[in-house]
Design a protein around this motif. Structure first.
Motif, PDB file in Angstrom:
ATOM      1  N   SER A 140      20.542  -1.845  -3.018  1.00  0.00           N
ATOM      2  CA  SER A 140      19.940  -0.712  -3.723  1.00  0.00           C
ATOM      3  C   SER A 140      18.421  -0.840  -3.683  1.00  0.00           C
ATOM      4  CB  SER A 140      20.405  -0.669  -5.183  1.00  0.00           C
ATOM      5  OG  SER A 140      19.879  -1.766  -5.907  1.00  0.00           O
ATOM      6  N   LEU A 141      17.781   0.283  -3.867  1.00  0.00           N
ATOM      7  CA  LEU A 141      16.319   0.294  -3.958  1.00  0.00           C
ATOM      8  C   LEU A 141      15.852  -0.574  -5.113  1.00  0.00           C
ATOM      9  CD1 LEU A 141      13.518   1.429  -3.198  1.00  0.00           C
ATOM     10  CD2 LEU A 141      14.064   3.465  -4.548  1.00  0.00           C
ATOM     11  N   ALA A 142      16.585  -0.531  -6.229  1.00  0.00           N
ATOM     12  CA  ALA A 142      16.206  -1.323  -7.403  1.00  0.00           C
ATOM     13  C   ALA A 142      16.240  -2.819  -7.113  1.00  0.00           C
ATOM     14  CB  ALA A 142      17.135  -0.992  -8.566  1.00  0.00           C
ATOM     15  N   LYS A 143      17.248  -3.280  -6.388  1.00  0.00           N
ATOM     16  CA  LYS A 143      17.326  -4.711  -6.064  1.00  0.00           C
ATOM     17  C   LYS A 143      16.221  -5.119  -5.100  1.00  0.00           C
ATOM     18  CE  LYS A 143      22.215  -5.711  -6.884  1.00  0.00           C
ATOM     19  NZ  LYS A 143      23.480  -6.200  -6.286  1.00  0.00           N
ATOM     20  N   ALA A 144      15.921  -4.257  -4.124  1.00  0.00           N
ATOM     21  CA  ALA A 144      14.830  -4.567  -3.201  1.00  0.00           C
ATOM     22  C   ALA A 144      13.518  -4.673  -3.965  1.00  0.00           C
ATOM     23  CB  ALA A 144      14.739  -3.491  -2.126  1.00  0.00           C
ATOM     24  N   LEU A 145      13.320  -3.781  -4.904  1.00  0.00           N
ATOM     25  CA  LEU A 145      12.106  -3.800  -5.715  1.00  0.00           C
ATOM     26  C   LEU A 145      12.046  -5.055  -6.574  1.00  0.00           C
ATOM     27  CD1 LEU A 145       9.620  -2.080  -6.384  1.00  0.00           C
ATOM     28  CD2 LEU A 145      10.954  -1.048  -8.236  1.00  0.00           C
ATOM     29  N   GLU A 146      13.195  -5.473  -7.091  1.00  0.00           N
ATOM     30  CA  GLU A 146      13.234  -6.696  -7.892  1.00  0.00           C
ATOM     31  C   GLU A 146      12.793  -7.904  -7.070  1.00  0.00           C
ATOM     32  OE1 GLU A 146      16.471  -9.526 -10.294  1.00  0.00           O
ATOM     33  OE2 GLU A 146      17.028  -7.486  -9.702  1.00  0.00           O
ATOM     34  N   VAL A 147      13.237  -7.977  -5.822  1.00  0.00           N
ATOM     35  CA  VAL A 147      12.836  -9.085  -4.958  1.00  0.00           C
ATOM     36  C   VAL A 147      11.345  -9.031  -4.657  1.00  0.00           C
ATOM     37  CG1 VAL A 147      13.077 -10.113  -2.662  1.00  0.00           C
ATOM     38  CG2 VAL A 147      15.105  -9.355  -3.901  1.00  0.00           C
ATOM     39  N   VAL A 148      10.870  -7.889  -4.229  1.00  0.00           N
ATOM     40  CA  VAL A 148       9.461  -7.766  -3.828  1.00  0.00           C
ATOM     41  C   VAL A 148       8.536  -7.988  -5.017  1.00  0.00           C
ATOM     42  CG1 VAL A 148       7.732  -6.183  -2.903  1.00  0.00           C
ATOM     43  CG2 VAL A 148       9.991  -6.293  -1.852  1.00  0.00           C
ATOM     44  N   ASP A 149       8.890  -7.427  -6.166  1.00  0.00           N
ATOM     45  CA  ASP A 149       8.074  -7.649  -7.361  1.00  0.00           C
ATOM     46  C   ASP A 149       8.143  -9.097  -7.814  1.00  0.00           C
ATOM     47  OD1 ASP A 149       7.093  -5.119  -7.543  1.00  0.00           O
ATOM     48  OD2 ASP A 149       8.407  -4.469  -9.172  1.00  0.00           O
ATOM     49  N   GLY A 150       9.326  -9.698  -7.695  1.00  0.00           N
ATOM     50  CA  GLY A 150       9.471 -11.085  -8.112  1.00  0.00           C
ATOM     51  C   GLY A 150       8.683 -12.041  -7.249  1.00  0.00           C
ATOM     52  N   VAL A 151       8.639 -11.766  -5.950  1.00  0.00           N
ATOM     53  CA  VAL A 151       7.883 -12.612  -5.025  1.00  0.00           C
ATOM     54  C   VAL A 151       6.392 -12.348  -5.159  1.00  0.00           C
ATOM     55  CG1 VAL A 151       7.412 -13.007  -2.567  1.00  0.00           C
ATOM     56  CG2 VAL A 151       9.771 -12.888  -3.397  1.00  0.00           C
ATOM     57  N   ALA A 152       6.028 -11.074  -5.312  1.00  0.00           N
ATOM     58  CA  ALA A 152       4.636 -10.668  -5.549  1.00  0.00           C
ATOM     59  C   ALA A 152       3.673 -11.238  -4.515  1.00  0.00           C
ATOM     60  CB  ALA A 152       4.201 -11.068  -6.962  1.00  0.00           C
ATOM     61  N   HIS A 153       4.087 -11.208  -3.250  1.00  0.00           N
ATOM     62  CA  HIS A 153       3.187 -11.629  -2.176  1.00  0.00           C
ATOM     63  C   HIS A 153       2.579 -10.383  -1.553  1.00  0.00           C
ATOM     64  CE1 HIS A 153       1.783 -13.231   1.670  1.00  0.00           C
ATOM     65  NE2 HIS A 153       1.874 -14.435   1.129  1.00  0.00           N
ATOM     66  N   PRO A 154       1.290 -10.404  -1.228  1.00  0.00           N
ATOM     67  CA  PRO A 154       0.649  -9.184  -0.698  1.00  0.00           C
ATOM     68  C   PRO A 154       1.222  -8.672   0.606  1.00  0.00           C
ATOM     69  CG  PRO A 154      -0.804 -11.098  -0.524  1.00  0.00           C
ATOM     70  CD  PRO A 154       0.329 -11.501  -1.411  1.00  0.00           C
ATOM     71  N   ALA A 155       1.962  -9.502   1.347  1.00  0.00           N
ATOM     72  CA  ALA A 155       2.572  -9.052   2.601  1.00  0.00           C
ATOM     73  C   ALA A 155       3.924  -8.412   2.393  1.00  0.00           C
ATOM     74  CB  ALA A 155       2.717 -10.222   3.577  1.00  0.00           C
ATOM     75  N   GLY A 156       4.496  -8.534   1.203  1.00  0.00           N
ATOM     76  CA  GLY A 156       5.851  -8.059   0.959  1.00  0.00           C
ATOM     77  C   GLY A 156       5.939  -6.559   0.775  1.00  0.00           C
ATOM     78  N   GLY A 157       6.972  -5.962   1.329  1.00  0.00           N
ATOM     79  CA  GLY A 157       7.181  -4.528   1.187  1.00  0.00           C
ATOM     80  C   GLY A 157       8.653  -4.182   1.261  1.00  0.00           C
ATOM     81  N   ILE A 158       8.948  -2.917   1.084  1.00  0.00           N
ATOM     82  CA  ILE A 158      10.315  -2.407   1.128  1.00  0.00           C
ATOM     83  C   ILE A 158      10.441  -1.422   2.282  1.00  0.00           C
ATOM     84  CG2 ILE A 158      12.040  -1.019  -0.091  1.00  0.00           C
ATOM     85  CD1 ILE A 158      10.831  -2.037  -2.715  1.00  0.00           C
ATOM     86  N   LEU A 159      11.535  -1.526   3.022  1.00  0.00           N
ATOM     87  CA  LEU A 159      11.805  -0.563   4.076  1.00  0.00           C
ATOM     88  C   LEU A 159      12.831   0.447   3.571  1.00  0.00           C
ATOM     89  CD1 LEU A 159      11.502   0.556   6.905  1.00  0.00           C
ATOM     90  CD2 LEU A 159      13.308  -1.004   7.643  1.00  0.00           C
ATOM     91  N   VAL A 160      12.436   1.695   3.568  1.00  0.00           N
ATOM     92  CA  VAL A 160      13.329   2.786   3.191  1.00  0.00           C
ATOM     93  C   VAL A 160      13.895   3.417   4.456  1.00  0.00           C
ATOM     94  CG1 VAL A 160      13.480   5.055   2.109  1.00  0.00           C
ATOM     95  CG2 VAL A 160      12.063   3.258   1.060  1.00  0.00           C
ATOM     96  N   ASP A 161      15.212   3.466   4.534  1.00  0.00           N
ATOM     97  CA  ASP A 161      15.928   4.150   5.607  1.00  0.00           C
ATOM     98  C   ASP A 161      16.567   5.376   4.959  1.00  0.00           C
ATOM     99  OD1 ASP A 161      18.397   4.925   7.049  1.00  0.00           O
ATOM    100  OD2 ASP A 161      17.977   3.226   8.358  1.00  0.00           O
ATOM    101  N   THR A 162      16.334   6.555   5.511  1.00  0.00           N
ATOM    102  CA  THR A 162      16.813   7.768   4.853  1.00  0.00           C
ATOM    103  C   THR A 162      18.328   7.795   4.677  1.00  0.00           C
ATOM    104  OG1 THR A 162      16.743   8.916   7.007  1.00  0.00           O
ATOM    105  CG2 THR A 162      14.854   9.198   5.524  1.00  0.00           C
ATOM    106  N   LEU A 163      19.060   7.196   5.605  1.00  0.00           N
ATOM    107  CA  LEU A 163      20.514   7.136   5.455  1.00  0.00           C
ATOM    108  C   LEU A 163      20.897   6.227   4.294  1.00  0.00           C
ATOM    109  CD1 LEU A 163      23.346   7.894   6.660  1.00  0.00           C
ATOM    110  CD2 LEU A 163      23.247   5.684   7.825  1.00  0.00           C
ATOM    111  N   HIS A 164      20.323   5.020   4.264  1.00  0.00           N
ATOM    112  CA  HIS A 164      20.674   4.063   3.213  1.00  0.00           C
ATOM    113  C   HIS A 164      20.174   4.520   1.843  1.00  0.00           C
ATOM    114  CE1 HIS A 164      22.226   1.603   6.314  1.00  0.00           C
ATOM    115  NE2 HIS A 164      21.062   1.216   6.790  1.00  0.00           N
TER     116      HIS A 164
END
Length: 280
Positions: A140-164
């Protein structure tokens, strides 16, 4: 290369559209079709220094950008340095993004692996993006956000795929809210939280929710932009208008109708141009 397209944003032929062909072949075909960017598929078990040289040469000769290299797939129990070579290859070919997914059942393990990979990019402009999809633990988008926010590294991001995005129960409005929250809290990233997006069209609803059906949907039933029912215009309006787009149109129908690499690349490029022009 199409100059008007280049001046607007990076438009990339994703590796999954043409899985039968080698990365260097895909680079040349993408450039010939008019793309200004391309996705690179990397299997570490078969990737050699010779392949790095061929891809680097193809990119140099065509002048197009390696938008991403995929896929780093985190699995339980593997050494944390299993995917380190991805970063070396990405640096060698000048890839802008490293695409990751995770089958780690413990989200803390995903965070640890994601952070490790992000740290390896220090000193570069590479982003490490985590994709969420129904068949992985980050589903889920929420889980991806939890990982990226938890890591909080400036290189980290989320990939959104319109199907997913559609299949996992989120929508364009969620993307808007997340970005607004970051602006409000002045959260800074080296690149955008969503460094690029993957686009395809498809039916509005999943036809078969079994595991086999989900896989079939994701790997073989995607459609050209504008030929399905996904709210693609809403997604485009929810993100920066200059955000790079990767055309992740995995389609059995396209493979069968256009078995030749160049023909398939051409039709994806031409249909994408028509769609993007129509939604302006």
């Amino acid at each position: 290369m199409n100059e008007s397209l280049e001046s607007q944003r990076l438009i990339s032929l994703a590796a999954g559209v043409v899985p039968e062909f080698t990365p260097d072949q895909v680079v040349y075909a993408a450039a010939e079709a008019g793309f200004n960017a391309v996705g690179i598929w990397c299997d570490l078990q078969t990737w050699t220094n010779e392949r790095t040289d061929k891809v680097r040469k193809a990119l140099a000769e065509t002048g197009i950008t390696a938008l991403d290299i995929e896929v780093v797939w985190f699995h339980p129990g593997e050494p944390i340095d299993t995917h380190d070579r991805f970063v070396d290859i990405a640096k060698s070919i000048g890839a802008k993004n490293i695409l990751c997914v995770s089958s780690e059942k413990d989200i803390h393990e995903t965070k640890k692996r994601f952070k490790h990979l992000c740290q390896l990019t220090n000193g570069s402009d590479i982003s490490v993006v985590l994709e969420f999809l129904a068949i992985t633990e980050i589903n889920s988008l929420a889980k991806a956000l939890e990982v990226v926010d938890g890591v909080a590294h400036p290189a980290g991001g989320i990939l959104v795929d319109t199907l997913h995005l559609q299949r996992t129960g989120s929508c364009a409005h969620d993307l808007v809210e997340i970005q607004q929250e970051r602006l409000k809290n002045a959260i800074e990233y080296k690149n955008q939280l969503f460094p690029y997006i993957q686009m395809c069209d498809a039916s509005e609803a999943l036809q078969d929710d079994s595991l086999e059906g989900v896989l079939e949907d994701a790997l073989f039933l995607r459609e050209l932009l504008g030929e399905g029912e996904l709210p693609l215009k809403d997604v485009l309006q929810a993100v920066d208008g200059s955000l790079p787009i990767s055309l992740e149109i995995r389609s059995r129908a396209l493979m069968e109708k256009f078995p030749k690499l160049q023909d398939r690349a051409n039709v994806v490029f031409q249909s994408t141009q028509q769609f993007l022009t129509s939604v302006k």
